[in-house]
Design an enzyme around this catalytic site. Sequence first.
Site, PDB file in Angstrom:
ATOM      1  N   ARG A 119      22.963  21.351-115.389  1.00  0.00           N
ATOM      2  CA  ARG A 119      22.022  21.539-116.229  1.00  0.00           C
ATOM      3  C   ARG A 119      22.694  21.630-117.787  1.00  0.00           C
ATOM      4  NH1 ARG A 119      16.509  21.987-115.459  1.00  0.00           N
ATOM      5  NH2 ARG A 119      16.355  23.300-117.510  1.00  0.00           N
ATOM      6  N   THR A 125      15.349  20.593-122.358  1.00  0.00           N
ATOM      7  CA  THR A 125      14.361  20.081-121.866  1.00  0.00           C
ATOM      8  C   THR A 125      13.708  18.798-122.917  1.00  0.00           C
ATOM      9  OG1 THR A 125      13.609  21.824-120.411  1.00  0.00           O
ATOM     10  CG2 THR A 125      11.579  20.163-121.158  1.00  0.00           C
ATOM     11  N   ARG A 136      20.772  13.855-121.915  1.00  0.00           N
ATOM     12  CA  ARG A 136      19.404  13.887-122.845  1.00  0.00           C
ATOM     13  C   ARG A 136      19.779  13.713-124.491  1.00  0.00           C
ATOM     14  NH1 ARG A 136      16.148  18.610-119.609  1.00  0.00           N
ATOM     15  NH2 ARG A 136      15.213  17.162-118.004  1.00  0.00           N
ATOM     16  N   ASN A 156      12.774  12.546-120.713  1.00  0.00           N
ATOM     17  CA  ASN A 156      14.142  12.761-120.684  1.00  0.00           C
ATOM     18  C   ASN A 156      15.026  12.425-119.855  1.00  0.00           C
ATOM     19  OD1 ASN A 156      12.847  14.584-118.813  1.00  0.00           O
ATOM     20  ND2 ASN A 156      12.791  16.304-120.026  1.00  0.00           N
ATOM     21  N   HIS A 159      15.391  14.977-113.834  1.00  0.00           N
ATOM     22  CA  HIS A 159      14.939  16.311-113.496  1.00  0.00           C
ATOM     23  C   HIS A 159      16.308  17.076-112.965  1.00  0.00           C
ATOM     24  CE1 HIS A 159      13.245  19.990-111.506  1.00  0.00           C
ATOM     25  NE2 HIS A 159      13.815  19.471-110.332  1.00  0.00           N
TER      26      HIS A 159
HETATM   27  P1  ADP Z   1      13.216  20.711-117.200  1.00  0.00           P
HETATM   28  O1  ADP Z   1      13.033  19.062-116.770  1.00  0.00           O
HETATM   29  O2  ADP Z   1      14.307  20.660-118.458  1.00  0.00           O
HETATM   30  O3  ADP Z   1      13.627  21.650-116.148  1.00  0.00           O
HETATM   31  P2  ADP Z   1      10.691  21.927-117.284  1.00  0.00           P
HETATM   32  O4  ADP Z   1      10.896  22.178-116.014  1.00  0.00           O
HETATM   33  O5  ADP Z   1      10.282  22.982-118.270  1.00  0.00           O
HETATM   34  O6  ADP Z   1      11.957  20.942-117.892  1.00  0.00           O
HETATM   35  O7  ADP Z   1       9.433  20.636-117.423  1.00  0.00           O
HETATM   36  C1  ADP Z   1       9.466  19.522-116.555  1.00  0.00           C
HETATM   37  C2  ADP Z   1       9.122  18.364-117.325  1.00  0.00           C
HETATM   38  O8  ADP Z   1       7.779  18.246-118.025  1.00  0.00           O
HETATM   39  C3  ADP Z   1      10.082  18.181-118.511  1.00  0.00           C
HETATM   40  O9  ADP Z   1      11.390  17.508-118.132  1.00  0.00           O
HETATM   41  C4  ADP Z   1       9.247  17.148-119.380  1.00  0.00           C
HETATM   42  O10 ADP Z   1       9.459  15.842-118.790  1.00  0.00           O
HETATM   43  C5  ADP Z   1       8.092  17.662-119.262  1.00  0.00           C
HETATM   44  N1  ADP Z   1       7.410  18.302-120.091  1.00  0.00           N
HETATM   45  C6  ADP Z   1       7.641  19.751-120.405  1.00  0.00           C
HETATM   46  N2  ADP Z   1       7.096  20.295-121.223  1.00  0.00           N
HETATM   47  C7  ADP Z   1       6.317  19.426-121.896  1.00  0.00           C
HETATM   48  C8  ADP Z   1       5.173  19.057-122.744  1.00  0.00           C
HETATM   49  N3  ADP Z   1       5.056  20.223-123.689  1.00  0.00           N
HETATM   50  N4  ADP Z   1       4.729  17.996-123.262  1.00  0.00           N
HETATM   51  C9  ADP Z   1       4.976  16.847-122.511  1.00  0.00           C
HETATM   52  N5  ADP Z   1       5.639  16.853-121.167  1.00  0.00           N
HETATM   53  C10 ADP Z   1       6.479  18.054-121.078  1.00  0.00           C
END
Ligand code: ADP
Length: 195
Positions: A119, A125, A136, A156, A159
């Site tokens: 991470r 994110t 990222r 981004n 995952h």
């Molecule tokens: P991470 O991938 O950093 O763990 P999250 O689990 O919170 O983040 O979100 C999953 C994925 O959803 C993010 O990596 C991103 O691609 C997408 N995402 C999150 N929030 C938004 C948003 N508000 N609008 C569009 N896409 C989003």
Amino acid sequence: MSHPKYEKTLIIIKPDGVQRNLIGEIVSRFERAGLKLVAMKMMTANVEMIKKHYTLDPEWMRLVGEKSIKGLLDKGIEPISRDPMVIAQSVIDRLSVYLTSGPVIPMVLQGGHAVSVVRKIVGTTEPVMSDVGTIRGDYVLDSYPMAMADERCVRNLIHASGTVDEADNEINLWFKNEEIMDYVLVNERVIYGVI
Ligand code: ADP
């Protein structure tokens, strides 16, 4: 407790990472931190798989909604709703389109504190807020406002599992037991100081 060096985490290179020819770069960032690749494949995911993946944690919907609302409000932008569940539903719908749009590369990495180390290497994110030096932060310029304006997912590249429990569940979803290799790298003798 098992030794922290056996911790495993799931990473998925998303379709934008594959399309931008960043597979090697991404894998090398993890390798050079000392993590060991124990599983990897290329596949096209379906919507059912993506929905299952993001609903493994019943709290995920609320958390992603809250994080998105805060990300927009911090920039003085009003979200389409202040209800985290409304935002989360639109995120999951958009993720279902984005993550099934082309091949993805799920992989399992193993090593000391693998979940938190990955991470840290990946960054936050929202790429525009990710530190320089993270994947990222270095390779993506996307943000919540841009994703909102274009009615799509935040791009981004990757995952990465958020917790050890999440990692276990996600690894079971994406890989069969026999696809996960059990082997020792010579450099583990140096990294874990058993010489
Ligand atoms: P991470 O991938 O950093 O763990 P999250 O689990 O919170 O983040 O979100 C999953 C994925 O959803 C993010 O990596 C991103 O691609 C997408 N995402 C999150 N929030 C938004 C948003 N508000 N609008 C569009 N896409 C989003």
